[in-house]
Design a protein around this motif. Structure first.
Motif, PDB file in Angstrom:
ATOM      1  N   THR A  73       0.836  -1.210   0.000  1.00 34.19           N
ATOM      2  CA  THR A  73       0.000   0.000   0.000  1.00 34.19           C
ATOM      3  C   THR A  73       0.862   1.247   0.000  1.00 34.19           C
ATOM      4  O   THR A  73       0.628   2.195  -0.764  1.00 34.19           O
ATOM      5  N   ARG A  74       1.877   1.256   0.860  1.00 38.30           N
ATOM      6  CA  ARG A  74       2.763   2.417   0.942  1.00 38.30           C
ATOM      7  C   ARG A  74       3.456   2.675  -0.401  1.00 38.30           C
ATOM      8  O   ARG A  74       3.541   3.826  -0.859  1.00 38.30           O
ATOM      9  N   GLU A  75       3.937   1.614  -1.028  1.00 38.71           N
ATOM     10  CA  GLU A  75       4.640   1.784  -2.299  1.00 38.71           C
ATOM     11  C   GLU A  75       3.687   2.192  -3.423  1.00 38.71           C
ATOM     12  O   GLU A  75       4.025   3.022  -4.269  1.00 38.71           O
ATOM     13  N   LEU A  76       2.494   1.613  -3.423  1.00 42.65           N
ATOM     14  CA  LEU A  76       1.510   1.967  -4.448  1.00 42.65           C
ATOM     15  C   LEU A  76       1.122   3.432  -4.356  1.00 42.65           C
ATOM     16  O   LEU A  76       1.068   4.151  -5.357  1.00 42.65           O
ATOM     17  N   ARG A  77       0.842   3.887  -3.129  1.00 44.47           N
ATOM     18  CA  ARG A  77       0.351   5.246  -2.939  1.00 44.47           C
ATOM     19  C   ARG A  77       1.436   6.296  -3.198  1.00 44.47           C
ATOM     20  O   ARG A  77       1.135   7.469  -3.371  1.00 44.47           O
ATOM     21  N   ALA A  78       2.683   5.871  -3.239  1.00 45.84           N
ATOM     22  CA  ALA A  78       3.771   6.807  -3.528  1.00 45.84           C
ATOM     23  C   ALA A  78       3.965   7.013  -5.025  1.00 45.84           C
ATOM     24  O   ALA A  78       4.706   7.908  -5.442  1.00 45.84           O
ATOM     25  N   ARG A  79       3.273   6.222  -5.834  1.00 43.82           N
ATOM     26  CA  ARG A  79       3.447   6.312  -7.275  1.00 43.82           C
ATOM     27  C   ARG A  79       2.577   7.433  -7.861  1.00 43.82           C
ATOM     28  O   ARG A  79       1.509   7.735  -7.340  1.00 43.82           O
ATOM     29  N   PRO A  80       3.022   8.043  -8.960  1.00 44.15           N
ATOM     30  CA  PRO A  80       2.169   9.022  -9.648  1.00 44.15           C
ATOM     31  C   PRO A  80       0.881   8.360 -10.138  1.00 44.15           C
ATOM     32  O   PRO A  80       0.901   7.218 -10.602  1.00 44.15           O
ATOM     33  N   GLY A  81      -0.232   9.051 -10.034  1.00 46.04           N
ATOM     34  CA  GLY A  81      -1.506   8.489 -10.476  1.00 46.04           C
ATOM     35  C   GLY A  81      -1.894   7.240  -9.709  1.00 46.04           C
ATOM     36  O   GLY A  81      -2.464   6.307 -10.274  1.00 46.04           O
ATOM     37  N   ALA A  82      -1.574   7.220  -8.415  1.00 44.85           N
ATOM     38  CA  ALA A  82      -1.780   6.014  -7.602  1.00 44.85           C
ATOM     39  C   ALA A  82      -3.258   5.630  -7.526  1.00 44.85           C
ATOM     40  O   ALA A  82      -4.131   6.499  -7.459  1.00 44.85           O
ATOM     41  N   PRO A  83      -3.543   4.321  -7.518  1.00 44.06           N
ATOM     42  CA  PRO A  83      -4.931   3.884  -7.324  1.00 44.06           C
ATOM     43  C   PRO A  83      -5.343   4.072  -5.868  1.00 44.06           C
ATOM     44  O   PRO A  83      -4.497   4.178  -4.979  1.00 44.06           O
ATOM     45  N   GLU A  84      -6.638   4.135  -5.635  1.00 44.39           N
ATOM     46  CA  GLU A  84      -7.134   4.107  -4.263  1.00 44.39           C
ATOM     47  C   GLU A  84      -6.970   2.683  -3.724  1.00 44.39           C
ATOM     48  O   GLU A  84      -7.091   1.714  -4.482  1.00 44.39           O
ATOM     49  N   VAL A  85      -6.698   2.566  -2.442  1.00 39.81           N
ATOM     50  CA  VAL A  85      -6.496   1.249  -1.837  1.00 39.81           C
ATOM     51  C   VAL A  85      -7.472   1.060  -0.682  1.00 39.81           C
ATOM     52  O   VAL A  85      -7.590   1.922   0.188  1.00 39.81           O
ATOM     53  N   ILE A  86      -8.171  -0.053  -0.698  1.00 38.72           N
ATOM     54  CA  ILE A  86      -9.006  -0.463   0.431  1.00 38.72           C
ATOM     55  C   ILE A  86      -8.367  -1.704   1.019  1.00 38.72           C
ATOM     56  O   ILE A  86      -8.242  -2.725   0.341  1.00 38.72           O
ATOM     57  N   VAL A  87      -7.922  -1.608   2.269  1.00 37.70           N
ATOM     58  CA  VAL A  87      -7.334  -2.794   2.896  1.00 37.70           C
ATOM     59  C   VAL A  87      -8.452  -3.679   3.426  1.00 37.70           C
ATOM     60  O   VAL A  87      -9.503  -3.191   3.836  1.00 37.70           O
ATOM     61  N   MET A  88      -8.201  -4.979   3.393  1.00 42.21           N
ATOM     62  CA  MET A  88      -9.202  -5.933   3.850  1.00 42.21           C
ATOM     63  C   MET A  88      -8.608  -6.804   4.943  1.00 42.21           C
ATOM     64  O   MET A  88      -7.451  -7.222   4.858  1.00 42.21           O
ATOM     65  N   THR A  89      -9.383  -7.060   5.978  1.00 38.84           N
ATOM     66  CA  THR A  89      -8.876  -7.804   7.123  1.00 38.84           C
ATOM     67  C   THR A  89      -9.982  -8.664   7.712  1.00 38.84           C
ATOM     68  O   THR A  89     -11.164  -8.427   7.469  1.00 38.84           O
ATOM     69  N   THR A  90      -9.580  -9.660   8.489  1.00 40.02           N
ATOM     70  CA  THR A  90     -10.557 -10.484   9.200  1.00 40.02           C
ATOM     71  C   THR A  90     -10.810  -9.935  10.594  1.00 40.02           C
ATOM     72  O   THR A  90     -11.653 -10.455  11.319  1.00 40.02           O
ATOM     73  N   PHE A  91     -10.071  -8.880  10.987  1.00 38.49           N
ATOM     74  CA  PHE A  91     -10.196  -8.327  12.331  1.00 38.49           C
ATOM     75  C   PHE A  91     -10.644  -6.880  12.262  1.00 38.49           C
ATOM     76  O   PHE A  91     -10.043  -6.077  11.551  1.00 38.49           O
ATOM     77  N   ASP A  92     -11.678  -6.514  13.037  1.00 35.52           N
ATOM     78  CA  ASP A  92     -12.176  -5.145  12.994  1.00 35.52           C
ATOM     79  C   ASP A  92     -11.394  -4.226  13.923  1.00 35.52           C
ATOM     80  O   ASP A  92     -11.670  -3.035  13.995  1.00 35.52           O
ATOM     81  N   TYR A 108     -10.952   0.640   5.071  1.00 37.56           N
ATOM     82  CA  TYR A 108     -10.813  -0.795   5.217  1.00 37.56           C
ATOM     83  C   TYR A 108     -12.179  -1.452   5.245  1.00 37.56           C
ATOM     84  O   TYR A 108     -13.201  -0.829   5.515  1.00 37.56           O
ATOM     85  N   LEU A 109     -12.168  -2.726   4.925  1.00 35.09           N
ATOM     86  CA  LEU A 109     -13.381  -3.551   4.975  1.00 35.09           C
ATOM     87  C   LEU A 109     -13.043  -4.871   5.648  1.00 35.09           C
ATOM     88  O   LEU A 109     -11.936  -5.381   5.507  1.00 35.09           O
ATOM     89  N   LEU A 110     -13.998  -5.403   6.377  1.00 36.13           N
ATOM     90  CA  LEU A 110     -13.850  -6.762   6.866  1.00 36.13           C
ATOM     91  C   LEU A 110     -14.146  -7.728   5.721  1.00 36.13           C
ATOM     92  O   LEU A 110     -14.957  -7.432   4.846  1.00 36.13           O
ATOM     93  N   LYS A 111     -13.502  -8.870   5.750  1.00 33.71           N
ATOM     94  CA  LYS A 111     -13.690  -9.821   4.658  1.00 33.71           C
ATOM     95  C   LYS A 111     -15.094 -10.422   4.632  1.00 33.71           C
ATOM     96  O   LYS A 111     -15.504 -10.967   3.603  1.00 33.71           O
ATOM     97  N   ASP A 112     -15.816 -10.329   5.750  1.00 34.22           N
ATOM     98  CA  ASP A 112     -17.175 -10.846   5.755  1.00 34.22           C
ATOM     99  C   ASP A 112     -18.204  -9.738   5.513  1.00 34.22           C
ATOM    100  O   ASP A 112     -19.388  -9.902   5.762  1.00 34.22           O
ATOM    101  N   THR A 113     -17.743  -8.590   5.006  1.00 38.39           N
ATOM    102  CA  THR A 113     -18.657  -7.506   4.652  1.00 38.39           C
ATOM    103  C   THR A 113     -19.614  -7.980   3.565  1.00 38.39           C
ATOM    104  O   THR A 113     -19.192  -8.646   2.611  1.00 38.39           O
ATOM    105  N   GLU A 117     -22.152  -4.015   0.113  1.00 40.12           N
ATOM    106  CA  GLU A 117     -21.378  -2.971   0.786  1.00 40.12           C
ATOM    107  C   GLU A 117     -19.962  -2.875   0.217  1.00 40.12           C
ATOM    108  O   GLU A 117     -19.379  -1.794   0.175  1.00 40.12           O
ATOM    109  N   ILE A 118     -19.399  -4.006  -0.198  1.00 40.01           N
ATOM    110  CA  ILE A 118     -18.075  -3.978  -0.824  1.00 40.01           C
ATOM    111  C   ILE A 118     -18.149  -3.236  -2.155  1.00 40.01           C
ATOM    112  O   ILE A 118     -17.302  -2.394  -2.458  1.00 40.01           O
ATOM    113  N   VAL A 119     -19.177  -3.527  -2.939  1.00 43.25           N
ATOM    114  CA  VAL A 119     -19.370  -2.820  -4.212  1.00 43.25           C
ATOM    115  C   VAL A 119     -19.534  -1.326  -3.965  1.00 43.25           C
ATOM    116  O   VAL A 119     -18.929  -0.491  -4.638  1.00 43.25           O
ATOM    117  N   ALA A 120     -20.350  -0.974  -2.968  1.00 46.88           N
ATOM    118  CA  ALA A 120     -20.580   0.443  -2.658  1.00 46.88           C
ATOM    119  C   ALA A 120     -19.291   1.121  -2.201  1.00 46.88           C
ATOM    120  O   ALA A 120     -19.029   2.280  -2.553  1.00 46.88           O
TER     121      ALA A 120
END
Length: 227
Positions: A73-92, A108-113, A117-120
């Motif tokens: 995520t850190r490396e992606l967001r440092a790039r020009p024209g970086a994509p948005e990142v949503i992290v996903m985890t099993t722990f809230d 972030y989203l929980l994996k059981d979202t 809601e994930i689409v939204a």
């Protein structure tokens, strides 16, 4: 005369579990405005796939071999024209989530979202809206170790003191989870003016998104004490 088709949002799915990836492909693939451009099994592969396919949004697992989601995520967001990142985890209440937000993730989203809601959430981050509630932000920050808390608060307040009065008011409102429209109504500002102030805050502090403004306000302890 044919109507113009809306631009599809390109999504990169990153998870070391093939079943999780398959499930996400299935639930996102049914949305007409979303397109799965690639999949990756670890952070290193995600960087390569992102460079090749230029996704708009990356759904990023945190715990993966080779390169974890935080580093990616850190490396992606440092790039020009970086994509948005949503992290996903099993722990809230995973401490890693806060670190990912500081690295530039839009939320972030929980994996059981639920699938809807994930689409939204994917749609929301493409509009510049973080998928993180103020209550979740407070809970995550409460889990951060107390070491250095006073220093962090002092440093954050010093940074915010560099803002003009209106910029500071807008930054605090962002920290409270308010939308641009809500901020405009509260401060009697036009939507365009609010957007200008938000952009100015991002530029002055070299921040990636509204989530990082909110984290700075939280660090300064200004949500309950806006002085």
């Amino acid at each position: 005369m044919t109507s113009q088709q809306p631009r599809q949002v390109g999504v990169l799915i990153v998870d070391d579990d093939p079943l999780v990836r398959a499930g996400l492909v299935m639930m996102l693939g049914g949305a007409p405005d979303l397109s799965i451009v690639a999949e990756a099994g670890d952070g290193s592969e995600a960087l390569s796939m992102a460079a090749l396919h230029r996704p708009d949004v990356v759904l990023m697992d945190i715990r993966m071999p080779v390169m974890d989601g935080l580093t990616a995520t850190r490396e992606l967001r440092a790039r020009p024209g970086a994509p948005e990142v949503i992290v996903m985890t099993t722990f809230d209440a995973d401490d890693h989530v806060l670190r990912a937000l500081r690295a530039g993730a839009a939320g972030y989203l929980l994996k059981d979202t639920p699938p809807a809601e994930i689409v939204a959430a994917v749609r929301q981050v493409t509009l510049g809206n973080p998928v993180l509630s103020p209550a979740v932000t407070r809970r995550l920050i409460a889990r951060v170790a107390d070491d250095g808390e006073n220093e962090r608060r002092t440093r954050a307040r010093e940074r915010l003191a560099r803002l003009a009065d209106r910029e500071r008011e807008v930054a605090i409102a962002v920290g409270q989870g308010k939308s641009n429209a809500e901020i405009g109504a509260m401060l009697h500002l036009s939507l365009a003016t609010v957007k200008t102030h938000v952009s100015s805050v991002l530029t002055k502090f070299d921040l990636n998104n509204r989530v990082q403004i909110a984290l700075l306000v939280h660090d300064a302890g200004l949500l309950d004490d806006p002085r």
